[in-house]
Design a protein around this motif. Structure first.
Motif, PDB file in Angstrom:
ATOM      1  N   GLU A  51      63.323 -32.013  46.848  1.00 20.60           N
ATOM      2  CA  GLU A  51      63.241 -30.750  47.585  1.00 20.60           C
ATOM      3  C   GLU A  51      64.474 -29.881  47.334  1.00 20.60           C
ATOM      4  OE1 GLU A  51      60.593 -29.448  49.264  1.00 20.60           O
ATOM      5  OE2 GLU A  51      59.596 -31.200  48.401  1.00 20.60           O
ATOM      6  N   ILE A  52      65.651 -30.506  47.315  1.00 17.36           N
ATOM      7  CA  ILE A  52      66.883 -29.757  47.022  1.00 17.36           C
ATOM      8  C   ILE A  52      66.818 -29.181  45.606  1.00 17.36           C
ATOM      9  CG2 ILE A  52      69.369 -29.973  46.601  1.00 17.36           C
ATOM     10  CD1 ILE A  52      69.458 -31.938  48.967  1.00 17.36           C
ATOM     11  N   GLU A  53      66.356 -29.993  44.656  1.00 17.07           N
ATOM     12  CA  GLU A  53      66.263 -29.533  43.267  1.00 17.07           C
ATOM     13  C   GLU A  53      65.300 -28.346  43.161  1.00 17.07           C
ATOM     14  OE1 GLU A  53      68.305 -30.744  40.849  1.00 17.07           O
ATOM     15  OE2 GLU A  53      69.139 -31.957  42.459  1.00 17.07           O
ATOM     16  N   LYS A  54      64.148 -28.437  43.838  1.00 17.21           N
ATOM     17  CA  LYS A  54      63.169 -27.341  43.808  1.00 17.21           C
ATOM     18  C   LYS A  54      63.754 -26.086  44.445  1.00 17.21           C
ATOM     19  CE  LYS A  54      59.156 -30.383  43.965  1.00 17.21           C
ATOM     20  NZ  LYS A  54      58.132 -30.965  44.841  1.00 17.21           N
ATOM     21  N   ASN A  98      67.075 -14.957  41.828  1.00 20.33           N
ATOM     22  CA  ASN A  98      68.232 -14.161  41.417  1.00 20.33           C
ATOM     23  C   ASN A  98      68.282 -13.925  39.910  1.00 20.33           C
ATOM     24  OD1 ASN A  98      70.025 -13.721  43.911  1.00 20.33           O
ATOM     25  ND2 ASN A  98      69.355 -15.850  44.094  1.00 20.33           N
ATOM     26  N   LYS A  99      67.167 -14.227  39.224  1.00 22.45           N
ATOM     27  CA  LYS A  99      67.065 -14.042  37.774  1.00 22.45           C
ATOM     28  C   LYS A  99      68.223 -14.738  37.062  1.00 22.45           C
ATOM     29  CE  LYS A  99      64.426  -9.864  38.166  1.00 22.45           C
ATOM     30  NZ  LYS A  99      64.573  -8.684  38.912  1.00 22.45           N
ATOM     31  N   PHE A 100      68.433 -15.981  37.449  1.00 20.04           N
ATOM     32  CA  PHE A 100      69.548 -16.785  36.946  1.00 20.04           C
ATOM     33  C   PHE A 100      68.988 -18.024  36.272  1.00 20.04           C
ATOM     34  CE2 PHE A 100      73.214 -19.597  37.336  1.00 20.04           C
ATOM     35  CZ  PHE A 100      74.266 -18.740  37.056  1.00 20.04           C
ATOM     36  N   ARG A 101      69.489 -18.339  35.092  1.00 15.08           N
ATOM     37  CA  ARG A 101      69.057 -19.540  34.375  1.00 15.08           C
ATOM     38  C   ARG A 101      70.137 -20.606  34.541  1.00 15.08           C
ATOM     39  NH1 ARG A 101      69.921 -21.645  29.245  1.00 15.08           N
ATOM     40  NH2 ARG A 101      71.045 -19.774  28.658  1.00 15.08           N
ATOM     41  N   VAL A 102      69.827 -21.652  35.284  1.00 14.50           N
ATOM     42  CA  VAL A 102      70.765 -22.736  35.528  1.00 14.50           C
ATOM     43  C   VAL A 102      70.808 -23.637  34.292  1.00 14.50           C
ATOM     44  CG1 VAL A 102      71.273 -24.760  36.959  1.00 14.50           C
ATOM     45  CG2 VAL A 102      70.363 -22.684  38.009  1.00 14.50           C
ATOM     46  N   THR A 103      71.996 -23.916  33.811  1.00 20.85           N
ATOM     47  CA  THR A 103      72.144 -24.823  32.664  1.00 20.85           C
ATOM     48  C   THR A 103      72.618 -26.202  33.115  1.00 20.85           C
ATOM     49  OG1 THR A 103      74.366 -23.966  32.267  1.00 20.85           O
ATOM     50  CG2 THR A 103      72.561 -22.976  31.007  1.00 20.85           C
ATOM     51  N   SER A 104      73.258 -26.253  34.260  1.00 23.41           N
ATOM     52  CA  SER A 104      73.642 -27.530  34.857  1.00 23.41           C
ATOM     53  C   SER A 104      74.164 -27.254  36.252  1.00 23.41           C
ATOM     54  CB  SER A 104      74.679 -28.234  33.981  1.00 23.41           C
ATOM     55  OG  SER A 104      75.957 -28.142  34.483  1.00 23.41           O
ATOM     56  N   HIS A 105      74.268 -28.312  37.041  1.00 22.88           N
ATOM     57  CA  HIS A 105      74.857 -28.132  38.366  1.00 22.88           C
ATOM     58  C   HIS A 105      75.373 -29.467  38.877  1.00 22.88           C
ATOM     59  CE1 HIS A 105      71.179 -29.856  40.097  1.00 22.88           C
ATOM     60  NE2 HIS A 105      71.898 -30.058  41.187  1.00 22.88           N
ATOM     61  N   SER A 106      76.236 -29.351  39.852  1.00 21.41           N
ATOM     62  CA  SER A 106      76.798 -30.530  40.500  1.00 21.41           C
ATOM     63  C   SER A 106      76.895 -30.222  41.988  1.00 21.41           C
ATOM     64  CB  SER A 106      78.193 -30.814  39.937  1.00 21.41           C
ATOM     65  OG  SER A 106      78.825 -31.820  40.671  1.00 21.41           O
ATOM     66  N   MET A 107      76.344 -31.117  42.788  1.00 24.56           N
ATOM     67  CA  MET A 107      76.435 -30.927  44.239  1.00 24.56           C
ATOM     68  C   MET A 107      77.264 -32.062  44.831  1.00 24.56           C
ATOM     69  SD  MET A 107      73.605 -30.832  47.272  1.00 24.56           S
ATOM     70  CE  MET A 107      72.773 -29.407  46.661  1.00 24.56           C
TER      71      MET A 107
END
Length: 147
Positions: free
Chosen positions: A114-117, A126-135
């Motif tokens: 759910e967090i990932e979605k 926001n018309k943003f392409r995520v390439t990676s993330h860290s939470m």
């Protein structure tokens, strides 16, 4: 499952690409993190090397240099604990996020669809392409709450 031979081949490719000399010490440090089931400090990596590979005679300074190099080339990642230093893990695990206890340093890995979605939805909105993330969520673990 991680194929450590493929990861070591990637290390060799990176070292060659950078025009550096391949060292067994970097391979040993990387293998320790590939085999680890938890996040390790540099000192813990060093102690595991002394335990598992005593013949290697790797010093703590070499461990720090190897960790720095491996992180620079994105084979490992770290979580910083301010004055308490860093804890390292390999980048070859399935994606996960972290709960971090600010009192004892315990790290709990978790994955939540759910967090990932929700992150994908926010990025798209926001018309943003995520390439990676860290939470990383900071708080107090159940053991420390009981103290």
């Amino acid at each position: 499952m991680i194929n450590s031979e493929e990861v070591i081949d990637e290390l060799k490719r990176i070292v060659k690409q950078k025009g550096l000399k391949y060292t067994e010490q970097r391979e040993i440090v990387l293998n320790i993190l590939l085999e680890a089931n938890e996040h390790l400090t540099a000192e813990e990596v060093y102690n595991l090397i002394k335990e598992k590979r005593p013949e290697s005679n790797i010093g703590i300074a070499t461990v720090y240099r190897a960790l720095g190099f491996l992180e620079d080339v994105n084979l490992i990642t770290s979580i910083t604990f301010g004055t308490d230093g860093k804890k390292y893990e390999s980048n070859f695990k399935d994606h996960h996020d972290h709960l971090i206890c600010t009192q004892c340093g315990k790290i709990v890995e978790f994955m939540d669809d759910e967090i990932e979605k929700r992150q994908d939805k926010i990025a798209k909105k926001n018309k943003f392409r995520v390439t990676s993330h860290s939470m990383q969520l900071y708080g107090v673990c159940s053991s420390c709450q009981k103290k």
